[in-house]
Design an enzyme around this catalytic site. Structure first.
Site, mmCIF file in Angstrom:
data_model
loop_
_atom_site.group_PDB
_atom_site.id
_atom_site.type_symbol
_atom_site.label_atom_id
_atom_site.label_comp_id
_atom_site.label_asym_id
_atom_site.label_seq_id
_atom_site.Cartn_x
_atom_site.Cartn_y
_atom_site.Cartn_z
ATOM 1 N N LYS B 76 -19.124 12.044 18.381
ATOM 2 C CA LYS B 76 -18.298 10.846 18.310
ATOM 3 C C LYS B 76 -17.664 10.637 19.683
ATOM 4 C CE LYS B 76 -14.529 8.876 15.492
ATOM 5 N NZ LYS B 76 -13.584 9.145 14.380
ATOM 6 N N SER B 151 -13.586 5.784 10.592
ATOM 7 C CA SER B 151 -13.904 5.346 11.936
ATOM 8 C C SER B 151 -15.140 6.019 12.545
ATOM 9 C CB SER B 151 -12.710 5.640 12.841
ATOM 10 O OG SER B 151 -12.510 7.035 12.973
ATOM 11 N N SER B 175 -11.729 9.379 8.047
ATOM 12 C CA SER B 175 -12.710 8.877 9.009
ATOM 13 C C SER B 175 -14.014 9.664 9.103
ATOM 14 C CB SER B 175 -12.082 8.777 10.400
ATOM 15 O OG SER B 175 -11.281 7.630 10.471
#
Lengths: 96, 484, 490
Positions: B76, B151, B175
């Protein structure tokens, strides 16, 4: 129930160093008021006897020994700096 | 090649049936090919990946290889990677080449993994749909008109579409788990403090935790084994050694005590999802688990509490983005105030600004007690609910998200409705507990995730239960169409 | 109208840790800009603070020295505000649960009376960087080397009643932190600086007047001057019917005046909250005891001991205990000077001690001042000085000759015995030689001898002086006196 007017939005925006366009003011006012409405559900419970919890595990700090472990990496760190001169970061003139 | 699990890939690499370079090239090709549609990646690091793959192959030849050596991974874009842009999904850091590695990144590199690239995400991890990225939304591989969740949407979509065997994510209020659920994969949020936060760009420090987004629980276990454990650079990291999380996967789950919180199955939960979760729980029951109803009475307050604490911490954490030392700086600032205000207003997106404003407000003079302190008190009650529950059950099971993936744009103008999507996930972050989301079925062709929550540091148990479920079912093997 | 001044001080002490309070970067002063600012000090994305145990230990030492409460649980908080020298947009400080609270410190006022000043709290925090305003084409340059240096902020009660008291208190705190070895106290380098809260009220009034805060006072003299100036400014305002505005003011030492920095309306809303990156610091009674045993003798105790043990005057004791290095130098000198007189019942010879004190406060301090040296870098070691005093005590040399010996030692000619031997400075005590000298002088000055015999006692001094001169100062003055009197007897 809290609802934030334009003056309050401006005050918060200044504290947070954000510039809010005139055109966005109403949107922020609406959104923030709605968020506060949501969070004010918290008032449904009396918590006067409850201690605040800052950390889920409530552990104590572990400290580090007093040793110098970092060396000079100025060049690397300043490679992504927006404005530098003679190793200093530059900002518009600060007046005390 | 892209349908193998980590265990299988590890065996293939060690027996030299495939090389890391071949594997890396394969995933890079797929990533390049499908990224145009899915927008999973912000940055692909092809050259670096191939160099890492070559040294992995050398290690495999020379016998210095570990179980993860040569296996590709995507991080990420919230994890700092030395020499590689680390944008956090924000214009603010569009030009930020991190000068150091996050502990998670360093440990996985140490383990010999190959970095394919940095995945797309909601800006500063603030969002539940991945629509808040400066780099545009990620599309859900199961239906490209829909969001992948957020997210960690880029990581979830990339794993679901087999663009990477595994990926990292972070979870502040769901997330990892929510996008895992919406993309039909396995996502684990470890206990707060289990995985180092050093180099993981902070959203809300007392809630953030990194973890794997994987195809299977066994894969997640392998990754967690490599990243978990004490880090002297993170004061909040647990002073407790990691474990071999793969060791207990095959344990029998008979006698497992499952608690079903009645508050999770109310009118807000779609009936089809409720039915799928119930079916999955029955499956575990058939394997010997005992199910009982429990109560988490303060569940309804978790979203309000979360949306005070997370913005409060974020308003302070994001003060360092001021256009002085790194990151975005506005053109021709008139004076210092102008430099700050314009750099921040132009560098941050709408949702981030909303949260900074909310957080600034709840901490400001006159409001601190009524909002922030009140939320901290309720946080204790929410955590105590779990404490009580875990005195009677081993795990708590419920849905990960009240809905399946929604349409792009559907909630973008309604932050409150977006926030309420986090109802089942945020309380776990407030309490600091570990939880895993695994795929347990489909509604109208869209995956449904089931969340299994355990007591502190019970990751082994969660992975064991998830793995046992995956031995009995094949939901985790389903693959979205069009990515063969 | 008679006014009463009310002053409280906030003293910022840089703790002498090798590394910063939350990072492993060095703290050495004077490095090129930003070469000692690591990723954590710069507030790069993703970095985290880890607390330096030595900063905590030093804070506890201070707490114990002022008989304060040491918190068993202490919390770091973020103080949020934007400033270019504050990289994270917040300063890690302490707010609700400081490590040290409710201490006290006794000061001695100029009239010799003692007064106890309450210390509200002392908390740990990180220092900010520096803004350099030299011309960078209208820009300000930021150096973050200092950012993250450990600070102890010591907040007094508003219990000082004059600028002089404030300066005495500040000096006392300075002495204490140097004794405790928790700070180098270097004021030029900014290791010890102070903000003063000043207000005045009509004498007898219980309610406090509106206060102003004067920022960044970095010398004892400036503190006194700035406060004096501020008191006058406030008095003029109040006596002409005006009102003092609550504000922050900056002292300009060049003009000896204070000017407005920011008003109350502009005051920041700091939004303090517990820093979620740092956990509660737990300090057990056992930890505290381990630190307590390491405490050195503190200034007040040392001062009392010097008066008792060495029979020094209060003035001499004050001088010699003003800092730990001078006190150590004195004790080493006195002990080196000691020879035959030492015994269990009287471990120190009071005369030796007094001579040691006098020489340190006289010749040594003059020479150090002249060469702008610190006592720790004195070319004359305490052992050498003690050796010289021993020779005064055993009558090898006179006090007058000692001045020569001292100068020679200062210039590197060796220890006292070497110099006495090589320069032939040994006192003449051979009575035959002395009698010859006395006779010579009596014969040379018959008029003076007659005057003395006629009752003019003063003339004796003249005659002794002549004898001493003839002996090149080496004659034992007492012996010369005795022989001369004997010979002049009618």
């Amino acid at each position: 129930m809290s609802s934030l007017d334009k003056a309050e939005i401006q005050k918060i925006a200044w504290l947070a160093r954000l510039a809010i366009d005139e055109g966005d003011m109403a949107g922020y006012s609406r959104d923030l008021s709605n968020i506060l409405k949501l969070v004010e559900q918290m008032n449904s419970i009396d918590t006067t006897t409850v201690d605040p919890l800052a950390h889920p595990l409530e552990l104590n700090a572990r400290m580090r020994p007093d040793q110098v472990t970092e060396s000079n990496q100025r060049e690397k760190f300043q490679a992504c700096a927006p404005a530098i001169k003679d190793g200093l970061y530059l900002v518009p003139k600060v007046i005390d | 090649m892209h349908n193998h699990t980590l265990t299988e890939l590890s065996a293939l690499l060690r027996s030299r049936q495939i090389s890391s370079v071949e594997l890396t090239e394969h995933f890079l090709r797929r990533s390049e090919k499908y990224n145009a549609n899915l927008n999973c990646y912000i940055t692909l690091t092809a050259d670096m990946a191939l160099a890492q793959a070559r040294s992995a192959d050398a290690a495999l030849r020379q016998g210095g290889a570990g179980p993860l050596t040569g296996i590709p991974i995507a991080h990420k874009d919230i994890f700092c990677t030395d020499g590689i842009r680390t944008s956090c999904g924000s214009r603010m850091l569009d030009n930020f080449i991190a000068p150091y590695d996050a502990t998670v990144v360093a440990r996985l590199q140490q383990a010999g993994m190959v970095l394919l690239g940095k995945t797309n995400m909601d800006e500063y991890a603030m969002g539940s749909s991945n629509e808040n990225s400066y780099y545009g939304p990620v599309r859900n591989p199961w239906d490209q008109q829909r969001v992948p969740g957020g997210s960690s949407g880029g990581s979830a979509a990339a794993v679901a579409a087999r663009l990477t065997p595994i990926a990292t994510g972070t979870d502040t209020g769901g997330s990892i788990r929510q996008p895992a659920a919406m993309c039909g994969i396995t996502g684990l949020k470890p206990t707060y403090g289990r995985v180092s936060r050093y180099g993981m760009i902070a959203f809300a420090s007392s809630l953030d935790q990194g973890g794997p987004l994987a195809r299977t629980a066994a894969d997640a276990a392998m990754l967690l084994t490599a990243v978990a454990g004490f880090d002297p650079r993170d004061s909040t990291s647990a002073d407790q050694a990691g474990e071999d999380y793969s060791a207990a996967l095959t344990r029998d789950i008979s006698g497992l005590r499952i608690g079903i919180p009645k508050q999770y199955f109310d009118a807000n939960l779609a009936a089809e999802i409720k039915e799928i979760i119930t079916t999955a729980v029955r499956q575990l029951e058939r394997a010997g688990a005992r199910v009982s109803e429990i109560s988490l009475p303060n569940t309804h307050l978790s979203v309000p509490v979360y949306y005070v604490i997370a913005p409060a911490e974020c308003s302070s954490n994001l003060a360092r983005y001021d256009g002085v030392r790194f990151g975005y700086r506005c053109d021709q600032p008139q004076d210092l105030a102008d430099l700050y205000c314009r750099s921040r207003s132009e560098g941050f997106g709408r949702e981030v600004k909303r949260r900074i404003m909310t957080g600034t407000y709840v901490l400001s003079a006159g409001y601190y007690d009524a909002y922030y302190l009140k939320a901290q008190r309720l946080r204790r009650l929410i955590r105590d609910d779990f404490h009580t529950a875990f005195s009677n059950v081993d795990v708590i099971i419920g849905p990960t998200s009240p809905t399946t993936a929604f349409r792009l744009g559907e909630k973008v103008d309604d932050p409150i409705s977006m926030y309420l999507n986090d109802i089942y996930t945020v309380s776990i972050n407030l309490a600091g507990l570990p939880a895993i989301s695994i795929p347990v079925g489909f509604v109208n062709g869209l995956p449904v995730g089931m969340q299994i929550t355990g007591n502190y540091f019970s990751e082994s148990r969660l992975l064991n239960v998830a793995h046992q479920y995956q031995q009995m079912t094949d939901w985790h093997k389903r693959m979205p169409a069009g990515f063969n | 109208m008679a006014w009463e001044t009310v002053i409280g001080l906030e003293i910022h002490v840089q703790l002498s840790t090798r590394s910063k309070i939350f990072s492993g970067a060095a703290t050495a002063y004077g490095a090129p800009p930003n070469t000692q600012a690591c990723a954590i000090d710069l507030g790069l994305p993703g970095v985290l603070p880890v607390l330096n145990v030595e900063a905590v230990r030093k804070a506890i030492k201070f707490g114990l020295a002022i008989e304060a409460t040491i918190a068993n649980h202490s919390v770091f908080a973020r103080k949020n505000y934007f400033y270019p020298d504050l990289p994270k947009g917040y300063q890690i400080s302490q707010y609700e649960m400081p490590i040290v609270s409710r201490g006290k410190l006794a000061i001695i006022l100029d009239d010799g009376t003692s007064k106890t000043i309450g210390i509200t709290r002392a908390h740990l925090e990180e220092d900010a960087g520096k803004s350099l305003h030299e011309d960078f084409h209208g820009m300000t340059g930021i150096d973050l080397n200092r950012a993250g240096t450990a600070l102890l902020e010591i907040v007094s009660e508003p219990e000082m009643r004059s600028a002089r008291e404030a300066a005495i208190y500040m000096k006392k705190v300075h002495t204490l932190v140097r004794y405790l070895n928790i700070s180098d106290g270097n004021m030029q380098e900014g290791s010890f600086r102070c903000d003063a809260n000043v207000s005045i009220r009509p004498m007898g009034e219980a309610k406090l007047g509106t206060r102003t805060e004067i920022k960044n006072l970095n010398s004892f003299r400036f503190v006194e001057q700035a406060i004096l100036h501020e008191i006058n400014r406030q008095r003029e305002i109040l006596e002409t019917g005006g009102q003092v505005a609550q504000e922050t003011r900056l002292y300009d030492p060049d003009r000896n005046e204070t000017r407005t920095m920011r008003s109350k309306e502009e005051a920041n809303d700091y939004r303090y909250f517990p820093d979620p990156d740092l956990l509660t610091v737990a300090i057990s009674p056992g930890d505290i005891e381990l630190i307590r045993v390491e405490l050195p003798e503190l200034p007040d105790a040392k001062r009392q001991r010097f008066i008792g043990e060495y029979a020094l005057t209060e003035y001499d004791s004050d001088y010699l205990t003003a800092n730990r290095e001078i006190a150590d130098y004195f004790e080493q000198t006195a002990s080196a000077a000691l020879t035959v007189y030492a015994s269990a019942s009287q471990p120190h010879n009071h005369n030796t001690a007094k001579l040691s004190a006098n020489t340190i406060m006289g010749e040594l301090s003059a020479a150090l001042n002249k060469h702008n040296l610190d006592i720790t870098s004195s070319p004359v070691s305490p052992e050498m000085l003690g050796g010289m005093i021993r020779r005064i005590e055993d009558n090898t040399i006179s006090g007058k000759i000692a001045k020569q010996v001292f100068e020679a030692m200062w210039n590197g000619e060796g220890d006292a015995d070497t110099i006495i031997a090589s320069r032939g400075l040994r006192q003449v005590t051979d009575s035959g030689m002395l009698e010859a000298l006395v006779t010579e002088v009596i014969n040379a000055y018959p008029d003076q001898v007659d005057q003395y015999r006629a009752g003019k006692d003063k003339v004796l001094g003249f005659l002794v002086g002549q004898i001493m001169k003839k002996s090149q100062g080496k004659a034992n003055p007492q012996q010369v006196n005795d022989i001369l009197r004997e010979k002049l007897k009618p």
